[in-house]
Write a protein that holds these residues in place. Structure first.
Motif, PDB file in Angstrom:
ATOM      1  N   UNK A   6      -0.978  11.165 -12.672  1.00 37.86           N
ATOM      2  CA  UNK A   6       0.051  12.021 -12.089  1.00 37.86           C
ATOM      3  C   UNK A   6      -0.145  13.467 -12.526  1.00 37.86           C
ATOM      4  N   UNK A   7      -0.425  13.680 -13.785  1.00 38.72           N
ATOM      5  CA  UNK A   7      -0.626  15.053 -14.274  1.00 38.72           C
ATOM      6  C   UNK A   7      -1.837  15.693 -13.620  1.00 38.72           C
ATOM      7  N   UNK A   8      -2.891  14.903 -13.403  1.00 36.52           N
ATOM      8  CA  UNK A   8      -4.085  15.444 -12.750  1.00 36.52           C
ATOM      9  C   UNK A   8      -3.777  15.966 -11.348  1.00 36.52           C
ATOM     10  N   UNK A   9      -2.746  15.397 -10.717  1.00 32.91           N
ATOM     11  CA  UNK A   9      -2.372  15.806  -9.368  1.00 32.91           C
ATOM     12  C   UNK A   9      -1.247  16.838  -9.364  1.00 32.91           C
ATOM     13  N   UNK A  10      -0.823  17.260 -10.553  1.00 32.15           N
ATOM     14  CA  UNK A  10       0.255  18.236 -10.629  1.00 32.15           C
ATOM     15  C   UNK A  10       1.625  17.658 -10.354  1.00 32.15           C
ATOM     16  N   UNK A  11       1.802  16.355 -10.616  1.00 32.41           N
ATOM     17  CA  UNK A  11       3.082  15.687 -10.380  1.00 32.41           C
ATOM     18  C   UNK A  11       3.788  15.502 -11.717  1.00 32.41           C
ATOM     19  N   UNK A  12       5.031  15.934 -11.804  1.00 31.94           N
ATOM     20  CA  UNK A  12       5.815  15.743 -13.025  1.00 31.94           C
ATOM     21  C   UNK A  12       6.042  14.259 -13.277  1.00 31.94           C
ATOM     22  N   UNK A  22       0.813  -1.206   0.000  1.00 35.15           N
ATOM     23  CA  UNK A  22       0.000   0.000   0.000  1.00 35.15           C
ATOM     24  C   UNK A  22       0.854   1.268   0.000  1.00 35.15           C
ATOM     25  N   UNK A  23       2.069   1.184   0.544  1.00 39.62           N
ATOM     26  CA  UNK A  23       2.881   2.388   0.662  1.00 39.62           C
ATOM     27  C   UNK A  23       4.035   2.447  -0.327  1.00 39.62           C
ATOM     28  N   UNK A  24       4.592   1.315  -0.733  1.00 39.98           N
ATOM     29  CA  UNK A  24       5.648   1.375  -1.758  1.00 39.98           C
ATOM     30  C   UNK A  24       5.138   1.999  -3.054  1.00 39.98           C
ATOM     31  N   UNK A  25       3.963   1.602  -3.575  1.00 39.63           N
ATOM     32  CA  UNK A  25       3.482   2.271  -4.789  1.00 39.63           C
ATOM     33  C   UNK A  25       3.180   3.749  -4.567  1.00 39.63           C
ATOM     34  N   UNK A  26       2.763   4.136  -3.368  1.00 39.11           N
ATOM     35  CA  UNK A  26       2.500   5.550  -3.087  1.00 39.11           C
ATOM     36  C   UNK A  26       3.784   6.367  -3.192  1.00 39.11           C
ATOM     37  N   UNK A  27       4.915   5.822  -2.731  1.00 40.48           N
ATOM     38  CA  UNK A  27       6.194   6.503  -2.906  1.00 40.48           C
ATOM     39  C   UNK A  27       6.510   6.699  -4.383  1.00 40.48           C
ATOM     40  N   UNK A  28       6.271   5.656  -5.177  1.00 43.28           N
ATOM     41  CA  UNK A  28       6.537   5.767  -6.612  1.00 43.28           C
ATOM     42  C   UNK A  28       5.663   6.846  -7.238  1.00 43.28           C
ATOM     43  N   UNK A  29       4.383   6.822  -6.926  1.00 41.36           N
ATOM     44  CA  UNK A  29       3.456   7.774  -7.533  1.00 41.36           C
ATOM     45  C   UNK A  29       3.829   9.214  -7.170  1.00 41.36           C
ATOM     46  N   UNK A  30       4.142   9.453  -5.903  1.00 37.89           N
ATOM     47  CA  UNK A  30       4.502  10.820  -5.504  1.00 37.89           C
ATOM     48  C   UNK A  30       5.808  11.278  -6.147  1.00 37.89           C
ATOM     49  N   UNK A  31       6.657  10.309  -6.558  1.00 38.56           N
ATOM     50  CA  UNK A  31       7.914  10.650  -7.229  1.00 38.56           C
ATOM     51  C   UNK A  31       7.745  10.812  -8.730  1.00 38.56           C
ATOM     52  N   UNK A  32       6.521  10.607  -9.240  1.00 38.51           N
ATOM     53  CA  UNK A  32       6.281  10.762 -10.674  1.00 38.51           C
ATOM     54  C   UNK A  32       6.436   9.480 -11.463  1.00 38.51           C
ATOM     55  N   UNK A  33       6.304   8.348 -10.790  1.00 36.45           N
ATOM     56  CA  UNK A  33       6.445   7.043 -11.438  1.00 36.45           C
ATOM     57  C   UNK A  33       5.091   6.350 -11.345  1.00 36.45           C
ATOM     58  N   UNK A  34       4.397   6.225 -12.475  1.00 39.17           N
ATOM     59  CA  UNK A  34       3.063   5.639 -12.457  1.00 39.17           C
ATOM     60  C   UNK A  34       2.268   6.050 -13.673  1.00 39.17           C
ATOM     61  N   UNK A  35       0.933   5.909 -13.608  1.00 42.23           N
ATOM     62  CA  UNK A  35       0.089   6.276 -14.754  1.00 42.23           C
ATOM     63  C   UNK A  35       0.185   7.777 -15.032  1.00 42.23           C
ATOM     64  N   UNK A  36       0.640   8.157 -16.209  1.00 40.94           N
ATOM     65  CA  UNK A  36       0.927   9.563 -16.512  1.00 40.94           C
ATOM     66  C   UNK A  36      -0.299  10.441 -16.341  1.00 40.94           C
ATOM     67  N   UNK A  37      -1.472   9.959 -16.761  1.00 41.31           N
ATOM     68  CA  UNK A  37      -2.664  10.807 -16.675  1.00 41.31           C
ATOM     69  C   UNK A  37      -3.020  11.112 -15.224  1.00 41.31           C
TER      70      UNK A  37
END
Length: 530
Positions: free
Chosen positions: A288-294, A271-286
């Motif tokens: 991430x962009x919706x959240x303002x993450x590069x 539950x938390x390892x993928x959250x680290x990836x997402x907050x770092x900009x690693x994940x589904x591009x759409x």
């Protein structure tokens, strides 16, 4: 803000993180930092309720002391007539992670689970590829020397079972009823892979829990000058330079701390390892962009493929509250692997556990879908690291899992109706897995009404804290894959994931032992400079 540099930073001191810290710090010329958000559990100061191997439910009676506070999830799948309520998810926040608070069952799963991983793109993770690491991690006190081709005898983690010759009268009666269902005593669930009943394998020695922290981070390991263990330290986010992870930012003793490393290894759980990836900009591009993450790496699979084992419980009232008094003082005496028949080619897709609880005056059973077809997902609510992701397990989203639970309940109804068991217990009532109560509907009544049974199961379905799969292993050209066969994150340098997140599919097993195996195998790959 201070800065220090390490060869490896391990984020999460749970089942996997403890293994990695031990194995990587064995190289004396490599500096290793293990960061755990929860409390330390050194040998001289492990809390009594964590250490107790005869009452494994005690940690959950301590409220949020050992868990991430306020981590709410949705378990059941969407249904037009049944509202879903958020439920607290008990994810461990303590050194040793889940192995410090779980029920201590040490189950490998079936060879077909890992052969399936290989078919899904996890190169080298078939049964023959993982068996050496199951052997490496264990010290099997029963079969380690007599069956060395299957079991280890000198690993860090002790594995034991209660000899069935020591079972008491209720457990023998339950085994007799299971035998009447065509099941035999297979003795060793980690060495024989057909259906049958058995005394579960557990990580217990001298009536004490042996967590991964106790097994892998003993005093000798902690004395290594190249290993630092930071407990009560919360990692806020990964630090990046272009597409390379260069370290982490954390809060330690109330202060912001920046630490750099040649490589960061996420072992924070599914539950938390993928959250680290997402907050770092690693994940589904759409997303991430919706959240303002590069966007650093467009990997649509991050947060997908979320698994757990759907479960339900039941209990009957013992005719005499203190009966039976002849059972061994152990929590795990009898379990069974059973095929539901829902899919003819999927064997062993149900797990049953049966036990008396004389203190509560109950005969209890738990049933879970051991090989589920339903999976869920998670996604960020915001880029704020203090906010948990939105988690939906979608249990019973695939109707086959509902049918599996129904078939398993029919088996348990016959077990409790068997004269040998009925001599001890009243007809059982249903309850959530985590509840030790006897105030739910009668099992016999629900089995007579499919619509009511379905509604009950969809409303009360539980999991068994086996979250996994959200950063799965696979080939780089598979958009749903997140890491390669050595845990490296596709498209990113200096970053690996090495916990239950990387499971391509959930094993037919409790997930702690497979998670230890994952960490052993990835640590080996790191040491081999793979």
């Amino acid at each position: 803000m201070s800065t220090d540099h390490y060869d490896y930073i391990i984020v999460g001191g749970g089942s996997a993180g403890s293994v990695l810290a031990n194995r990587l710090s064995a190289q004396a010329d490599k500096r290793v930092l293990l960061i755990e958000a929860g409390a330390d559990t050194p040998d001289h100061d492990t809390p009594a309720d964590i250490l107790d191997g005869l009452q494994p439910w005690l940690p959950r009676q301590a409220g949020e002391r050992y868990f991430w506070p306020g981590l709410n999830i949705l378990r059941a799948s969407e249904h037009p007539d049944i509202p879903r309520e958020p439920q607290l998810y008990e994810q461990a926040r303590i050194l040793g992670g889940g192995s410090s608070v779980n029920m201590m069952v040490a189950n490998r799963g079936l060879p077909r689970d890992y052969d399936e991983w290989a078919r899904l793109g996890a190169q080298g993770w078939d049964w023959q590829g993982v068996l050496p690491y199951f052997r490496k991690l264990e010290r099997d006190l029963d079969f380690g020397h007599s069956h060395p081709e299957q079991h280890g005898h000198d690993g860090p983690l002790p594995i034991a079972r209660v000899d069935s010759r020591h079972w008491g009268s209720f457990t023998r009666a339950s085994a007799q009823a299971l035998h009447g269902e065509g099941l035999n005593d297979i003795v060793d669930q980690n060495g024989r892979y057909e259906d049958g009943y058995f005394a579960p394998t557990v990580a217990i020695e001298n009536d004490q829990r042996v967590s991964s922290a106790r097994a892998y981070l003993n005093a000798q390991v902690r004395a290594r000058s190249n290993l630092n263990v930071w407990a009560d330290t919360t990692v806020r986010q990964l630090t990046l330079s272009a597409n390379r992870v260069t370290g982490v930012q954390a809060v330690r003793d109330g202060k912001q701390v920046a630490v750099t490393a040649n490589e960061v290894i996420l072992a924070a759980g599914a539950l938390q390892s993928p959250a680290f990836l997402l907050r770092a900009g690693i994940g589904p591009a759409d997303q991430l962009r919706d959240l303002g993450i590069d966007v650093i790496a467009d990997r649509p699979g991050v947060g997908r493929n979320l698994w757990d084992h759907s479960s339900i419980g039941l209990s009957g009232t013992l005719h005499h509250p203190q009966v039976p008094s002849d059972e061994p003082g152990a929590a795990h005496l009898l379990a069974a692997r059973v095929s539901s028949g829902v899919e003819a080619d999927v064997q062993g897709d149900l797990y049953l556990g049966i036990a008396p609880n004389a203190a509560l005056g109950l005969a209890s059973a738990v049933l879970w879908v051991n090989k589920p077809s339903s999976s869920g997902h998670l996604r960020l609510r915001s880029k704020d690291p203090s906010e948990y992701p939105a988690v939906e397990f979608n249990l019973l989203s695939d109707r086959r899992d509902l049918d599996r639970l129904r078939q398993g309940l029919r088996v348990l109804a016959r077990v409790f109706a068997h004269p040998a068991v009925a001599a001890f217990s009243s007809p059982p009532r249903l309850s959530r897995f985590a509840q030790a109560s006897n105030d739910g509907p009668l099992l016999s009544e629900l089995l007579a009404n499919d619509a009511q049974l379905e509604r009950y199961l969809r409303t009360h379905v539980g999991g068994v804290w086996h979250a996994s799969g959200t950063c799965r292993i696979g080939h780089a050209d598979d958009p749903q894959a997140v890491v390669d066969h050595t845990g490296r994150v596709h498209g990113v340098l200096g970053l690996r994931v090495a916990d239950a997140s990387v499971f391509p599919s959930i094993p037919t097993a409790n997930t702690n032992l497979p998670t230890l195996m994952i960490a052993e195998k990835i640590a080996d790959a790191i040491l081999a400079n793979a």
